[in-house]
Scaffold this motif. Structure first.
Motif, PDB file in Angstrom:
ATOM      1  N   LEU A 217      -1.189  -4.002  -7.967  1.00  0.00           N
ATOM      2  CA  LEU A 217      -0.083  -4.867  -7.585  1.00  0.00           C
ATOM      3  C   LEU A 217      -0.533  -6.317  -7.620  1.00  0.00           C
ATOM      4  CD1 LEU A 217       1.100  -2.927  -4.380  1.00  0.00           C
ATOM      5  CD2 LEU A 217       1.708  -2.485  -6.779  1.00  0.00           C
ATOM      6  N   LEU A 218       0.289  -7.200  -8.161  1.00  0.00           N
ATOM      7  CA  LEU A 218       0.028  -8.638  -8.121  1.00  0.00           C
ATOM      8  C   LEU A 218       0.745  -9.196  -6.901  1.00  0.00           C
ATOM      9  CD1 LEU A 218      -0.530  -7.821 -11.143  1.00  0.00           C
ATOM     10  CD2 LEU A 218      -0.034 -10.209 -11.694  1.00  0.00           C
ATOM     11  N   LEU A 219       0.001  -9.834  -6.007  1.00  0.00           N
ATOM     12  CA  LEU A 219       0.490 -10.210  -4.689  1.00  0.00           C
ATOM     13  C   LEU A 219       0.805 -11.694  -4.607  1.00  0.00           C
ATOM     14  CD1 LEU A 219      -2.244  -8.260  -2.710  1.00  0.00           C
ATOM     15  CD2 LEU A 219       0.040  -7.442  -3.316  1.00  0.00           C
ATOM     16  N   GLY A 220       1.778 -12.039  -3.781  1.00  0.00           N
ATOM     17  CA  GLY A 220       2.140 -13.436  -3.624  1.00  0.00           C
ATOM     18  C   GLY A 220       2.595 -13.777  -2.219  1.00  0.00           C
ATOM     19  N   LEU A 221       2.489 -15.064  -1.883  1.00  0.00           N
ATOM     20  CA  LEU A 221       3.005 -15.623  -0.637  1.00  0.00           C
ATOM     21  C   LEU A 221       3.807 -16.882  -0.967  1.00  0.00           C
ATOM     22  CD1 LEU A 221      -0.121 -15.440   1.736  1.00  0.00           C
ATOM     23  CD2 LEU A 221       1.834 -13.869   1.695  1.00  0.00           C
ATOM     24  N   LEU A 228       6.619 -19.172  -4.816  1.00  0.00           N
ATOM     25  CA  LEU A 228       5.798 -17.971  -4.685  1.00  0.00           C
ATOM     26  C   LEU A 228       4.478 -18.204  -5.409  1.00  0.00           C
ATOM     27  CD1 LEU A 228       5.642 -15.045  -3.664  1.00  0.00           C
ATOM     28  CD2 LEU A 228       6.478 -14.328  -5.924  1.00  0.00           C
ATOM     29  N   LEU A 229       3.384 -18.149  -4.671  1.00  0.00           N
ATOM     30  CA  LEU A 229       2.063 -18.380  -5.240  1.00  0.00           C
ATOM     31  C   LEU A 229       1.284 -17.077  -5.321  1.00  0.00           C
ATOM     32  CD1 LEU A 229       1.031 -21.713  -3.464  1.00  0.00           C
ATOM     33  CD2 LEU A 229       2.171 -21.400  -5.678  1.00  0.00           C
ATOM     34  N   TYR A 230       0.679 -16.849  -6.463  1.00  0.00           N
ATOM     35  CA  TYR A 230      -0.164 -15.676  -6.680  1.00  0.00           C
ATOM     36  C   TYR A 230      -1.417 -15.785  -5.814  1.00  0.00           C
ATOM     37  CZ  TYR A 230      -3.571 -12.720  -9.145  1.00  0.00           C
ATOM     38  OH  TYR A 230      -4.536 -11.806  -9.469  1.00  0.00           O
ATOM     39  N   ILE A 231      -1.756 -14.704  -5.105  1.00  0.00           N
ATOM     40  CA  ILE A 231      -2.937 -14.723  -4.221  1.00  0.00           C
ATOM     41  C   ILE A 231      -3.931 -13.617  -4.565  1.00  0.00           C
ATOM     42  CG2 ILE A 231      -1.717 -15.837  -2.310  1.00  0.00           C
ATOM     43  CD1 ILE A 231      -1.612 -12.991  -1.013  1.00  0.00           C
ATOM     44  N   GLY A 232      -3.676 -12.902  -5.646  1.00  0.00           N
ATOM     45  CA  GLY A 232      -4.611 -11.868  -6.044  1.00  0.00           C
ATOM     46  C   GLY A 232      -3.908 -10.563  -6.376  1.00  0.00           C
TER      47      GLY A 232
END
Length: 314
Positions: A217-221, A228-232
């Motif tokens: 899963l590509l995660l974001g906050l 929405l920024l990608y965080i890993g």
């Protein structure tokens, strides 16, 4: 009268322990915050986001079986044990039930315990303005402990309790001021928490596949500008093979043609981009200098608003 659901008092994060005889410590259970509302006729169970969870926990419907009050609002944590320790994954199996047809089966598979730590309303009167010490005395006099329901105990030393939490690999501890009133919808230093591991709720903006099944899963906050920024990305954790198959089966309903992230993910080749709708609880070691999570591990899917997946979750 019908008791209107409220947002509970929340602790703030800390790395130190407050000093003084007015502070007590409690185990922080890795479960689901649940408030019980009993108006004298009906019982409702509501989580911290004000979502109704009465269906999911039928064991708690008969409030007078465990509480000697004619009306009450109780605050506590619903937990499920696995190998003798609270398991967030297990409690999410129960919390995620959405129809009565599946409820009896999951109820047999996942046994729960309700760990009560506060009382807000008692026999027609709000008690939130009373100090915690008095509210706890009230709890002791009205709650009937059982295998299902327990009162969370106090401990005088936060340092010693934290060592116990470390020893048994529990989530952490909460430290509370005995003179504190209960601030509905509030969060301040009169209640503090210290976790053994870091976690957050993130939304999913993309997935990758292996042999036709989602494997990461590509995660974001969201930042303060609603970007929405990608965080890993994460492909390890507590999800079962059935969970991964279920994720795979719903990706087509969420697929979009472009990346939802404002920044460029490290992993984008072969990615299916998704409308941010799924939310997961993620454990991680620390933040990297690049603004991504180091060693993220998926604990469970959670029922949360993706827009609440922000950087400040302290």
């Amino acid at each position: 009268m019908e008791l209107k659901p409220i947002r509970p008092f929340e602790p703030i994060s800390t790395t130190t322990f407050p000093k003084g005889s007015n502070w007590i410590a409690q185990i922080k259970w890795d479960g689901v915050r649940i408030l019980t509302y009993y108006d004298g006729a009906n019982t409702r169970l509501i989580n911290r986001r004000l979502n109704n969870r009465t269906l999911q926990y039928p064991e708690l419907h008969q409030t007078q079986d465990y509480c000697d009050l004619n009306s009450v609002i109780l605050d506590g944590e619903m937990i499920a044990l696995k190998n003798g320790k609270p398991s967030f994954y297990e409690i999410m199996r129960r919390d995620g039930v959405r129809n009565t047809r599946n409820m009896s089966l999951v109820q047999r598979q996942v046994k729960v315990n309700y760990m009560i730590f506060d009382v807000l309303f008692a026999d027609g009167e709000w008690v939130t303005s009373k100090p915690l010490e008095q509210r706890q005395q009230l709890l002791q006099s009205v709650i009937k402990p059982s295998e299902l329901v327990q009162i969370v105990p106090n401990y005088p030393s936060a340092e010693e309790l934290f060592k116990v939490a470390e020893q048994f690999q529990l989530e952490g501890i909460v430290i509370k001021d005995l003179s504190s009133t209960y601030a509905i919808g509030g969060k301040d230093k009169r209640w503090q928490k210290r976790k053994l591991f870091k976690d957050l709720i993130a939304t999913v903006g993309g997935v990758t596949f292996r042999d036709g099944t989602v494997n990461a899963l590509l995660l974001g906050l969201y930042d303060d500008q609603q970007r929405l920024l990608y965080i890993g990305h994460a492909g390890t954790g507590k999800l079962s093979q059935q969970d991964w198959r279920q994720i795979t089966s719903i990706t087509n309903t969420l697929e979009i043609s472009h990346s939802p992230f404002a920044n460029i993910p490290q992993r984008s080749k072969g990615t299916m981009w998704l409308r941010p709708a799924l939310t997961v609880k993620v454990q991680y070691l620390e933040w990297t200098e690049a603004g991504t999570l180091r060693h993220p591990s998926i604990q469970s899917f959670v029922d949360a608003n993706p827009k609440d997946c922000i950087f400040d979750q302290s």
